[in-house]
Motif scaffolding. Structure first.
Motif, short mmCIF file in Angstrom:
data_model
loop_
_atom_site.label_atom_id
_atom_site.label_comp_id
_atom_site.label_asym_id
_atom_site.label_seq_id
_atom_site.Cartn_x
_atom_site.Cartn_y
_atom_site.Cartn_z
N SER A 102 0.83 -1.20 0.00
CA SER A 102 0.00 0.00 0.00
C SER A 102 0.87 1.26 0.00
N PHE A 103 1.91 1.26 0.84
CA PHE A 103 2.81 2.42 0.86
C PHE A 103 3.54 2.58 -0.46
N SER A 104 4.01 1.46 -1.05
CA SER A 104 4.68 1.54 -2.35
C SER A 104 3.73 2.07 -3.42
N ALA A 105 2.47 1.61 -3.38
CA ALA A 105 1.51 1.96 -4.44
C ALA A 105 0.97 3.38 -4.30
N VAL A 106 1.00 3.94 -3.08
CA VAL A 106 0.45 5.28 -2.92
C VAL A 106 1.33 6.33 -3.59
N ILE A 107 2.59 5.99 -3.82
CA ILE A 107 3.50 6.94 -4.49
C ILE A 107 3.06 7.18 -5.94
N PRO A 108 2.83 6.13 -6.76
CA PRO A 108 2.30 6.39 -8.10
C PRO A 108 0.90 7.01 -8.09
N VAL A 109 0.11 6.75 -7.04
CA VAL A 109 -1.20 7.41 -6.94
C VAL A 109 -1.00 8.92 -6.87
N TRP A 110 -0.06 9.35 -6.01
CA TRP A 110 0.21 10.79 -5.88
C TRP A 110 0.83 11.34 -7.15
N LEU A 111 1.81 10.63 -7.72
CA LEU A 111 2.46 11.11 -8.94
C LEU A 111 1.46 11.25 -10.09
N LEU B 297 -3.66 14.10 -1.68
CA LEU B 297 -3.02 12.79 -1.82
C LEU B 297 -1.61 12.78 -1.25
N PHE B 298 -0.95 13.93 -1.22
CA PHE B 298 0.35 13.99 -0.55
C PHE B 298 0.16 13.77 0.95
N ALA B 299 -0.88 14.40 1.52
CA ALA B 299 -1.19 14.18 2.94
C ALA B 299 -1.55 12.71 3.17
N ALA B 300 -2.33 12.13 2.25
CA ALA B 300 -2.70 10.72 2.38
C ALA B 300 -1.48 9.82 2.29
N SER B 301 -0.50 10.20 1.48
CA SER B 301 0.74 9.43 1.38
C SER B 301 1.51 9.47 2.69
N CYS B 302 1.52 10.61 3.34
CA CYS B 302 2.19 10.72 4.65
C CYS B 302 1.49 9.84 5.68
N ILE B 303 0.15 9.81 5.64
CA ILE B 303 -0.61 8.95 6.55
C ILE B 303 -0.29 7.48 6.28
N THR B 304 -0.21 7.12 4.99
CA THR B 304 0.08 5.73 4.62
C THR B 304 1.47 5.33 5.09
#
Length: 241
Positions: free
Chosen positions: A182-191, A218-225
């Motif tokens: 999930s953490f790996s995948a949230v990076i392309p979600v934000w990008l 989504l950057f904030a969501a990435s920090c949460i993830t």
């Protein structure tokens, strides 16, 4: 008689193995099947979104060329149909994805150890309602208008790409509940949210301004993830067998 300190046990095949031997020799392997499943789901969803956009281009072209129909279609109706299409994709793009892309329940959100600064669960449906009903579809309509009313264009394909990657992340996070992937995948979600903002900026500055809160959120969501992954044992970042 001196006893050997290392205990032995029967393996499933009936042979004697030393306790701990399997743990020492075992090395987790990357689950390439899951990686392939994510990739296949992304390709399928993008193909379907492209066909859907092309279909609406053909539909609007047909209406424009049919004088008997065009006279009854006011301009606001075209905008209304475009908005409904983009709002549908914003909320229901997952129906085009073969994976289960459901959103998390409140109970599931609270079951996982979260950082102390994690926002109240009610925050998420409110924010996503604003993004889904207003920011995404309105920005898409503005980009559609600025691009000469073409549905099949780079900004709207980027729109579909961002939704498709987000749907795969939903599957990983909410169905598989794999915090590492999930953490790996949230990076392309934000990008992908940055990319769609950039593509919209190239055709409409106003569209980019409207959708800009998406990459910020989504950057904030990435920090949460990341913080959630860190608090829950830092599981592998790739899917493992």
């Amino acid at each position: 008689v001196q006893m050997n300190a290392t205990a032995t046990s029967l393996s499933s095949s009936g042979s004697m193995v030393q306790d701990g031997e399997d743990d020492v020799d075992y090395k987790p392997e990357v689950d390439y099947y899951r990686l392939g499943r994510y990739t296949g789901a992304l390709i399928r969803q993008m193909v379907l979104i492209a066909l859907l956009l092309k279909g609406f281009d053909k539909l609007f072209e047909l209406i424009s060329n049919a004088a008997a129909i065009a006279q009854y279609v006011a301009p606001w109706m075209r905008y209304g149909v475009a908005y409904l299409l983009f709002a549908f994709l914003s909320f229901k793009s997952g129906v085009l994805n073969p994976l289960d892309t459901r959103r998390p329940t409140r109970t599931e959100i609270l079951e996982v150890k979260r950082p102390s600064w994690f926002p109240p669960p009610i925050t998420f449906p409110i924010v996503w309602a604003i993004i889904g009903f207003v920011l995404r579809p309105v920005a898409a309509v503005l980009a559609w208008q600025a691009g000469g009313f073409a549905f099949l264009c780079k900004p709207l394909l980027a729109y579909g790409l961002q939704l498709s990657i987000g749907d795969i992340w939903n599957n990983i996070t909410n169905v598989e509940q794999d915090l590492g992937v999930s953490f790996s995948a949230v990076i392309p979600v934000w990008l992908s949210s940055v990319y769609v903002t950039y593509e919209m900026y190239k055709v409409s500055f106003l569209a980019a301004k409207v959708i800009l809160p998406l990459p910020v959120w989504l950057f904030a969501a990435s920090c949460i993830t990341y913080a959630t992954w860190d608090l829950n044992g830092r599981k592998p970042l790739l899917p493992m067998m």
